[in-house]
Write a protein that holds these residues in place. Structure first.
Motif, PDB file in Angstrom:
ATOM      1  N   GLY A  88     -28.536  20.200 -50.328  1.00  0.00           N
ATOM      2  CA  GLY A  88     -27.132  19.853 -50.169  1.00  0.00           C
ATOM      3  C   GLY A  88     -26.607  20.002 -48.751  1.00  0.00           C
ATOM      4  O   GLY A  88     -25.445  19.680 -48.479  1.00  0.00           O
ATOM      5  N   TYR A  89     -27.436  20.482 -47.819  1.00  0.00           N
ATOM      6  CA  TYR A  89     -27.047  20.642 -46.416  1.00  0.00           C
ATOM      7  C   TYR A  89     -27.726  19.558 -45.580  1.00  0.00           C
ATOM      8  O   TYR A  89     -28.904  19.245 -45.788  1.00  0.00           O
ATOM      9  CB  TYR A  89     -27.460  22.011 -45.873  1.00  0.00           C
ATOM     10  CG  TYR A  89     -26.758  23.174 -46.524  1.00  0.00           C
ATOM     11  CD1 TYR A  89     -25.597  23.712 -45.980  1.00  0.00           C
ATOM     12  CD2 TYR A  89     -27.266  23.751 -47.695  1.00  0.00           C
ATOM     13  CE1 TYR A  89     -24.952  24.794 -46.559  1.00  0.00           C
ATOM     14  CE2 TYR A  89     -26.629  24.839 -48.295  1.00  0.00           C
ATOM     15  CZ  TYR A  89     -25.472  25.339 -47.727  1.00  0.00           C
ATOM     16  OH  TYR A  89     -24.839  26.400 -48.315  1.00  0.00           O
ATOM     17  N   THR A  90     -26.986  19.017 -44.624  1.00  0.00           N
ATOM     18  CA  THR A  90     -27.552  18.041 -43.691  1.00  0.00           C
ATOM     19  C   THR A  90     -27.654  18.704 -42.319  1.00  0.00           C
ATOM     20  O   THR A  90     -26.695  19.324 -41.853  1.00  0.00           O
ATOM     21  CB  THR A  90     -26.666  16.784 -43.608  1.00  0.00           C
ATOM     22  OG1 THR A  90     -26.562  16.203 -44.912  1.00  0.00           O
ATOM     23  CG2 THR A  90     -27.284  15.749 -42.676  1.00  0.00           C
ATOM     24  N   PHE A  91     -28.810  18.595 -41.690  1.00  0.00           N
ATOM     25  CA  PHE A  91     -28.995  19.237 -40.387  1.00  0.00           C
ATOM     26  C   PHE A  91     -29.860  18.384 -39.477  1.00  0.00           C
ATOM     27  O   PHE A  91     -30.609  17.507 -39.932  1.00  0.00           O
ATOM     28  CB  PHE A  91     -29.610  20.634 -40.551  1.00  0.00           C
ATOM     29  CG  PHE A  91     -31.088  20.637 -40.843  1.00  0.00           C
ATOM     30  CD1 PHE A  91     -32.003  21.005 -39.867  1.00  0.00           C
ATOM     31  CD2 PHE A  91     -31.577  20.279 -42.095  1.00  0.00           C
ATOM     32  CE1 PHE A  91     -33.364  21.007 -40.120  1.00  0.00           C
ATOM     33  CE2 PHE A  91     -32.933  20.285 -42.366  1.00  0.00           C
ATOM     34  CZ  PHE A  91     -33.837  20.648 -41.376  1.00  0.00           C
ATOM     35  N   LYS A  92     -29.728  18.649 -38.175  1.00  0.00           N
ATOM     36  CA  LYS A  92     -30.535  17.963 -37.174  1.00  0.00           C
ATOM     37  C   LYS A  92     -31.663  18.884 -36.737  1.00  0.00           C
ATOM     38  O   LYS A  92     -31.422  20.029 -36.356  1.00  0.00           O
ATOM     39  CB  LYS A  92     -29.669  17.586 -35.966  1.00  0.00           C
ATOM     40  CG  LYS A  92     -30.415  16.811 -34.896  1.00  0.00           C
ATOM     41  CD  LYS A  92     -29.469  16.433 -33.761  1.00  0.00           C
ATOM     42  CE  LYS A  92     -30.175  15.629 -32.678  1.00  0.00           C
ATOM     43  NZ  LYS A  92     -29.262  15.259 -31.581  1.00  0.00           N
ATOM     44  N   VAL A  93     -32.878  18.400 -36.801  1.00  0.00           N
ATOM     45  CA  VAL A  93     -34.040  19.196 -36.401  1.00  0.00           C
ATOM     46  C   VAL A  93     -34.005  19.403 -34.885  1.00  0.00           C
ATOM     47  O   VAL A  93     -34.057  18.444 -34.114  1.00  0.00           O
ATOM     48  CB  VAL A  93     -35.357  18.516 -36.810  1.00  0.00           C
ATOM     49  CG1 VAL A  93     -36.544  19.340 -36.342  1.00  0.00           C
ATOM     50  CG2 VAL A  93     -35.417  18.320 -38.318  1.00  0.00           C
ATOM     51  N   GLU A  94     -33.896  20.662 -34.469  1.00  0.00           N
ATOM     52  CA  GLU A  94     -33.848  20.989 -33.040  1.00  0.00           C
ATOM     53  C   GLU A  94     -35.134  21.653 -32.563  1.00  0.00           C
ATOM     54  O   GLU A  94     -35.490  21.549 -31.383  1.00  0.00           O
ATOM     55  CB  GLU A  94     -32.646  21.899 -32.762  1.00  0.00           C
ATOM     56  CG  GLU A  94     -31.317  21.203 -33.045  1.00  0.00           C
ATOM     57  CD  GLU A  94     -30.145  22.151 -33.110  1.00  0.00           C
ATOM     58  OE1 GLU A  94     -30.366  23.378 -33.060  1.00  0.00           O
ATOM     59  OE2 GLU A  94     -29.007  21.679 -33.221  1.00  0.00           O
ATOM     60  N   MET A  95     -35.827  22.309 -33.479  1.00  0.00           N
ATOM     61  CA  MET A  95     -37.095  22.956 -33.149  1.00  0.00           C
ATOM     62  C   MET A  95     -38.056  22.855 -34.329  1.00  0.00           C
ATOM     63  O   MET A  95     -37.631  22.915 -35.487  1.00  0.00           O
ATOM     64  CB  MET A  95     -36.881  24.422 -32.779  1.00  0.00           C
ATOM     65  CG  MET A  95     -36.123  24.655 -31.486  1.00  0.00           C
ATOM     66  SD  MET A  95     -35.934  26.425 -31.101  1.00  0.00           S
ATOM     67  CE  MET A  95     -34.653  26.876 -32.298  1.00  0.00           C
TER      68      MET A  95
END
Length: 206
Positions: free
Chosen positions: A151-158
Motif C-alpha cells: 500500500g506504500y509507493t516509494f522511489k528506489v534510492e539505494m
C-alpha cells in the motif's frame, strides 16, 4: 543427476549407454558407431542443509570423490538446485573450499525457491516502514524506479546487494538484500508481493 557424454571420436552428443557394470559404463555413439568404456569416479554422500528463507531442510548430495567444492558453487540435487553458502568440516570449522571427502556438512540456499529480500520505505517524521517481499530471482530492479509495496509507493534510492550498496544502476533480485527509498506520490511502475512466510507461499501451489 543426469549425465551427458560426448563421443571422443566425432564429438557427437548422440551417445547411449549400452552396458553398466558398477562404475564401469560402456557407451556407443549413434553417429559414428564408436564404442568405448569409462569408469565413473566414486561418489560421496554429503549432508546438505538447504535454506528456503526461514525454513531449512536436510538433504544429501552425491558428489564425486576428489572434487573440490567452493562457496558459491551450484549443486544439483534430484529435486532442487542449491547455491553453496558455507562448508563445514569435522569439528565445526568453516572453510571457503574443501575436497568432497573432507566435508562434514554443506549449507546452501535453494535456487528453485523465489528470492525474498527486505524493503525499507522512509516516511515523513523519521518513520521507516519495512517489508519482506517475494520475487522471481531473475527480476531486475533499477535505482530511480517507483514501486508499490504493502500500500506504500516509494522511489528506489539505494539497492543493497550481497556485495555492495548501490546508488545507481540495476541488479537482479537473486543478488539483492534490500531496497531502500523515500515514499512518493504518483503511480508505481510495478507492485511487489509481501512475503508472508514459507507455509503461505507453499499453500498457493495447491
Amino acid at each position: 543427476m543426469e549425465e551427458y557424454y560426448i563421443c571422443p571420436q566425432c564429438g557427437s552428443e548422440d551417445v547411449e549407454v549400452i552396458k553398466e557394470r558398477g562404475r564401469e559404463i560402456t557407451l556407443k555413439c549413434n553417429e559414428c558407431g564408436y564404442v568405448w568404456i569409462i569408469t565413473l569416479p566414486k561418489v560421496v554422500r554429503v549432508p546438505i542443509i538447504v535454506s528456503k528463507h526461514e525454513r531449512s531442510f536436510k538433504k544429501f548430495a552425491e558428489l564425486p570423490k576428489g572434487e573440490t567444492i567452493k562457496v558459491g558453487d551450484i549443486i544439483e540435487l534430484e529435486d532442487d538446485e542449491v547455491r553453496i553458502l558455507s562448508i563445514e568440516l569435522p569439528g565445526g570449522k568453516r572453510v571457503k573450499k574443501a575436497k568432497v571427502e573432507e566435508i562434514q556438512t554443506l549449507w546452501g540456499e535453494s535456487l528453485t525457491y523465489p528470492k525474498v529480500f527486505g524493503v525499507s520505505i522512509y516516511l515523513p517524521g523519521g518513520i521507516t516502514q519495512s517489508f519482506k517481499v517475494v520475487v522471481d530471482r531473475d527480476e531486475e530492479f533499477v535505482v530511480g524506479e517507483v514501486i508499490e509495496v504493502g500500500g506504500y509507493t516509494f522511489k528506489v534510492e539505494m539497492i543493497k546487494t550481497d556485495k555492495k550498496l548501490m546508488r545507481s544502476g540495476k541488479a537482479k533480485a537473486d543478488k539483492i538484500v534490500r531496497l531502500m527509498g523515500h515514499a512518493v506520490r504518483g503511480r508505481a511502475r510495478r507492485k511487489l508481493k509481501v512475503y508472508e512466510g514459507y507455509e503461505a507461499l507453499e499453500s498457493e501451489k495447491f
